[in-house]
Design an enzyme around this catalytic site. Structure first.
Site, PDB file in Angstrom:
ATOM      1  N   GLU A  47      18.844  57.522  53.180  1.00  0.00           N
ATOM      2  CA  GLU A  47      18.331  58.646  53.975  1.00  0.00           C
ATOM      3  C   GLU A  47      18.925  59.974  53.529  1.00  0.00           C
ATOM      4  O   GLU A  47      18.285  61.019  53.635  1.00  0.00           O
ATOM      5  CB  GLU A  47      18.602  58.433  55.463  1.00  0.00           C
ATOM      6  CG  GLU A  47      17.716  57.374  56.110  1.00  0.00           C
ATOM      7  CD  GLU A  47      18.330  55.998  56.080  1.00  0.00           C
ATOM      8  OE1 GLU A  47      19.360  55.804  55.372  1.00  0.00           O
ATOM      9  OE2 GLU A  47      17.801  55.094  56.756  1.00  0.00           O
ATOM     10  N   PHE A 109      21.014  49.005  70.451  1.00  0.00           N
ATOM     11  CA  PHE A 109      21.048  48.748  69.011  1.00  0.00           C
ATOM     12  C   PHE A 109      20.455  49.937  68.252  1.00  0.00           C
ATOM     13  O   PHE A 109      19.388  50.434  68.580  1.00  0.00           O
ATOM     14  CB  PHE A 109      20.259  47.475  68.698  1.00  0.00           C
ATOM     15  CG  PHE A 109      20.172  47.192  67.221  1.00  0.00           C
ATOM     16  CD1 PHE A 109      21.311  46.897  66.487  1.00  0.00           C
ATOM     17  CD2 PHE A 109      18.957  47.270  66.554  1.00  0.00           C
ATOM     18  CE1 PHE A 109      21.240  46.664  65.124  1.00  0.00           C
ATOM     19  CE2 PHE A 109      18.882  47.035  65.185  1.00  0.00           C
ATOM     20  CZ  PHE A 109      20.030  46.735  64.473  1.00  0.00           C
ATOM     21  N   GLN A 110      21.162  50.385  67.272  1.00  0.00           N
ATOM     22  CA  GLN A 110      20.777  51.533  66.429  1.00  0.00           C
ATOM     23  C   GLN A 110      20.530  52.798  67.256  1.00  0.00           C
ATOM     24  O   GLN A 110      19.634  53.583  66.956  1.00  0.00           O
ATOM     25  CB  GLN A 110      19.565  51.195  65.546  1.00  0.00           C
ATOM     26  CG  GLN A 110      19.906  50.146  64.492  1.00  0.00           C
ATOM     27  CD  GLN A 110      18.917  50.068  63.355  1.00  0.00           C
ATOM     28  OE1 GLN A 110      17.729  50.280  63.532  1.00  0.00           O
ATOM     29  NE2 GLN A 110      19.414  49.748  62.167  1.00  0.00           N
ATOM     30  N   LYS A 159      10.896  55.651  70.481  1.00  0.00           N
ATOM     31  CA  LYS A 159       9.823  54.767  70.034  1.00  0.00           C
ATOM     32  C   LYS A 159       8.675  54.713  71.032  1.00  0.00           C
ATOM     33  O   LYS A 159       7.501  54.663  70.651  1.00  0.00           O
ATOM     34  CB  LYS A 159      10.393  53.358  69.813  1.00  0.00           C
ATOM     35  CG  LYS A 159       9.389  52.413  69.202  1.00  0.00           C
ATOM     36  CD  LYS A 159       9.933  51.013  69.060  1.00  0.00           C
ATOM     37  CE  LYS A 159       8.861  50.094  68.466  1.00  0.00           C
ATOM     38  NZ  LYS A 159       9.336  48.700  68.424  1.00  0.00           N
ATOM     39  N   MET A 472      37.042  69.779  39.356  1.00  0.00           N
ATOM     40  CA  MET A 472      37.502  70.921  40.144  1.00  0.00           C
ATOM     41  C   MET A 472      38.765  70.553  40.919  1.00  0.00           C
ATOM     42  O   MET A 472      39.679  71.370  41.061  1.00  0.00           O
ATOM     43  CB  MET A 472      36.398  71.392  41.095  1.00  0.00           C
ATOM     44  CG  MET A 472      36.699  72.710  41.776  1.00  0.00           C
ATOM     45  SD  MET A 472      36.981  74.064  40.602  1.00  0.00           S
ATOM     46  CE  MET A 472      35.343  74.815  40.520  1.00  0.00           C
TER      47      MET A 472
END
Lengths: 562, 165
Positions: A47, A109-110, A159, A472
């Site tokens: 993502e 969940f999630q 959802k 760096m």
């Protein structure tokens, strides 16, 4: 229609042509609706890649970038990409799925509180709680993202909103009591600046990314040319004025040119244009432009006096303020020649202290890689970078001739930005040459996106400046930490980028000597497909000049052959 | 210097989080913040007391103004306005001290809103300094717990702040 279909219909109404995303549990209804749409969707491999992809597309085109992610981890994986876009004022709309409304707040969940998490890193965000609000919210989201000072907007959609049935009517206009992006400001502010400019003998234009996002590059160049005013750029402004323009002194700040930094220290009127006076630009803030009155033109009133105290301010869109300033100046009896002595002075600094480095015949100097990429590509196309030494060398040694041709994470400094952003740029401009200049540290942070590149056969040319180290970090360790290279080398277990490229299905090439470098770049440019160049550069090279953190701009450590 | 800001916001979920979060992450010094409904059902009014110089104040106002849900900000320090704070103070009050406390309450024009065998609860509305003064006196008797609303304020002039240009 369903909420999911309404979302897709909204995107179609907004003229979205490309979405970056990654499906998952709660966004399955959205993806099902997308299946019937003509909008192109690019499946990234993470993502974060989707967020940077949308960002790269937006930076390259000026349009709103769009990405999708599912709830919980899908959405949290967007965070770095959203913060990157926010810091650089990039217009984006990120649509995230959320768990169904009855279980929000139950640690389902999630589930992640994505509007809570993204509040500090977005221009605005929404949690849609009523399906009927969807069209209005999406209309507002696009409007907010692209107007005023652009930025990312998150729309979090449960959802059960996707699956609800709604009557779809896309609103004609946006009504937001608390959001009125201003285009034109006060003419008196412009006149005051014109008056100051007419009296200044050592004026300096300091331009930032706002010049590019306002589409005001031509106005800026015209102003500088008409009144013979030298120009310095922030990293984000590179490309707004051609690098080789006689009035352009290059980048200012920590790794800026000597001429640009000395110009700041000696000017008597510094005009900031669409810049935010970031600490990497100003150095020690109390010693910034000590002899100058400071003027600031910006669309965002909150930028005025945030970092430096200004004497003159012009709030408004640069596409309004710059032409208005030009008109206002025309009323003054202006003797352009009075800037000649100042101009000669800055040109002298430029001549005396150009960017230089010690050339080598045996090892590849990283600066040479940038010069060769620039030379062999004839400065064509778009250049994308990651973050670190290679980024600064690109800013210093690459020539940019038009806006939106350097895509780089300036404000947040996000390693891993480059590869997915290059995908966004190449998809936006399939016929342009897109070159990614990266390092062996940065490239590994989103290396999985090589799969996306190969899937779509995007002819991106990836140049990895491979020094087997975090360059760096090591530069700072070398200069400020007694050469104690704590956890910054990839010596043991260093990866073979040619094999990695090949495993993904791209062409891998390697260069270890200056001779091979030219050969490899030439070869890469001739291949009509994705190429990864593993370029072994000498490790002990510093990005110079350098103003140490907290020092003033005239306390530069200069480098090169002297 | 202290400034009292009236912040009119859309009554949207999360708007308080946006306002409070912005104040926290920009490291502004907030003395008090209080929020409540207004004459318009979809508008909330937040009163913020902020400490700082003019530059700090401008930054607070400008940054808050950028929030999409912020409709308007009025600096009430700049004009005549009524400022009030309310406190509920639970103070120890045994039989032998009760009458003393009642005297004090009367002097302050406060109200006793609850009494039991060991304590009483005093309600006082007024300017912050008045409440501070009452608290100081009551300390001698023992303040068990107290709560304050934080300052709320309204301009004295006719017309509503939201209608200003």
């Amino acid at each position: 229609m369903t909420g999911a279909q309404a979302v897709v219909a909204c995107l179609e109404k907004e003229g979205v042509e490309l979405i970056f995303g990654y499906p998952g549990g709660v966004v399955l209804p959205l993806y099902d609706a997308l299946y019937d749409s003509s909008i192109r969707h690019v499946l990234t491999r993470h993502e974060q890649g989707a967020a940077h992809g949308a960002d790269g597309y937006a930076r390259a085109t000026g349009k709103v970038g769009v990405c999708f992610a599912t709830s919980g981890p899908g959405a949290t994986n967007l965070i770095t990409g959203i913060a990157t876009a926010n810091m650089d004022s990039v217009p984006m709309v990120c649509i995230t799925g959320q768990v169904v409304m009855p279980v929000i707040g139950k640690d389902s969940f999630q589930e992640a509180d994505i509007t809570g998490i993204t509040a500090p890193i977005t221009k605005h965000n929404y949690l849609v709680k009523n399906p009927a609000d969807l069209p209005r919210i999406l209309k507002e989201a696009f409007y907010i993202a692209r107007t005023g000072r652009p930025g990312p907007v998150v729309v979090d959609i449960p959802k059960d909103i996707f699956t609800a049935t709604i009557d779809f009517v896309y609103p004609e206009e946006v009504k937001l009591r608390g959001y009125k992006p201003l285009f034109a400001g006060q003419a008196e502010q412009v006149d005051a600046l014109a008056e100051a400019l007419s009296k200044a003998s050592k004026p300096l234009l300091f331009i930032g990314g706002g010049v590019i996002s306002a589409g005001a590059s031509a106005d800026l160049v015209r102003l500088a040319e008409t009144y013979e005013i030298p120009v310095i750029s922030s990293l984000m402004a590179l490309g707004a004025m051609p690098t080789d323009h006689r009035l352009h002194l290059g980048m200012v700040g920590m790794h800026g040119t000597v001429a640009a930094n000395l110009a700041v220290m000696n000017c008597d009127l510094l005009i900031g244009v669409g810049a935010r006076f970031d600490d990497r630009v100003t150095g020690k803030i109390t010693h910034f432009a000590p002899n100058a009155r400071i003027a600031h033109l910006d669309i965002d009133p909150a930028e005025i006096d945030k970092n430096v105290r200004t004497h003159l301010r012009v709030i408004g869109d640069l596409a309004w303020s710059l032409p208005t300033l030009q008109q206002s100046l025309a009323r003054y009896d202006f003797v352009v020649e009075k800037h000649t002595a100042w101009l000669n002075q800055v040109v002298q600094w430029q001549t005396d202290s150009p960017l230089t480095y010690q050339a080598s015949e045996t090892v590849i100097k990283p600066q040479l890689v940038i010069q060769e990429l620039n030379r062999l590509s004839e400065g064509r196309g778009l250049v994308v970078t990651d973050v670190g030494q290679h980024q600064m060398w690109t800013a210093q040694y690459h020539r940019f001739s038009r806006p939106r041709t350097l895509l780089t994470s300036g404000g947040l400094g996000t390693m891993g930005f480059g590869l997915p952003a290059a995908i966004g740029a190449q998809l936006a401009f399939p016929d342009e040459l897109v070159t990614l200049i990266s390092g062996d540290g940065s490239i590994m942070m989103n290396i999985q996106e090589l799969a996306t590149i190969v899937e779509h056969q995007l002819p991106i040319k990836v140049a990895i400046l491979n020094n087997n180290a975090l360059g760096m970090v090591q530069q700072w360790q070398r200069m400020f930490f007694n050469q104690r290279y704590s956890h910054s080398s990839f010596g043991v277990g260093a990866s073979d980028y040619v094999k990695i490229a090949e495993a993904f299905g791209a062409t891998g090439l390697r260069a270890t000597t200056p001779g091979e470098l030219t050969e490899v770049i030439t070869q890469a440019l001739a291949i009509n497909g994705p190429v990864v160049m593993d370029i072994h550069v000498c490790a002990e090279e510093n990005v110079l000049p350098m103003v140490p953190a907290g020092a003033s701009l005239d306390q530069m450590i200069e480098g090169g052959v002297g | 210097m202290r400034h009292t800001l009236a912040v009119l916001v859309e009554n949207h979920p999360g708007v308080l989080v946006h306002v409070a979060g912005l104040i926290a992450r920009r490291a502004f010094n907030i003395e008090s913040i209080s929020a409540g409904h207004t004459e318009e059902p979809d508008m909330t009014r937040i009163t913020i007391v902020v400490e700082g110089d003019d530059r700090d104040l401008n930054q607070v106002v400008n940054q808050l103004s950028k929030l999409v849900d912020v409709i308007k900000i009025i600096d009430l320090t700049q004009e005549p306005s009524i400022e009030r704070d309310m406190a509920l103070i639970k103070v120890k009050a045994r039989a032998e001290t009760r009458s003393h406390i009642v005297d004090i309450v009367e002097i302050f024009r406060a109200k006793i809103v609850d009494v039991n065998r060991e304590t009483m609860v005093i309600e006082l509305t007024g300017e912050e300094s008045k409440i501070d003064a009452l608290c100081e006196v009551l300390q001698d008797y023992g303040i068990v717990e107290m709560v304050r609303t934080g300052k709320i304020a309204l301009a004295r002039r006719p017309g509503a702040a939201k209608d200003d240009e």
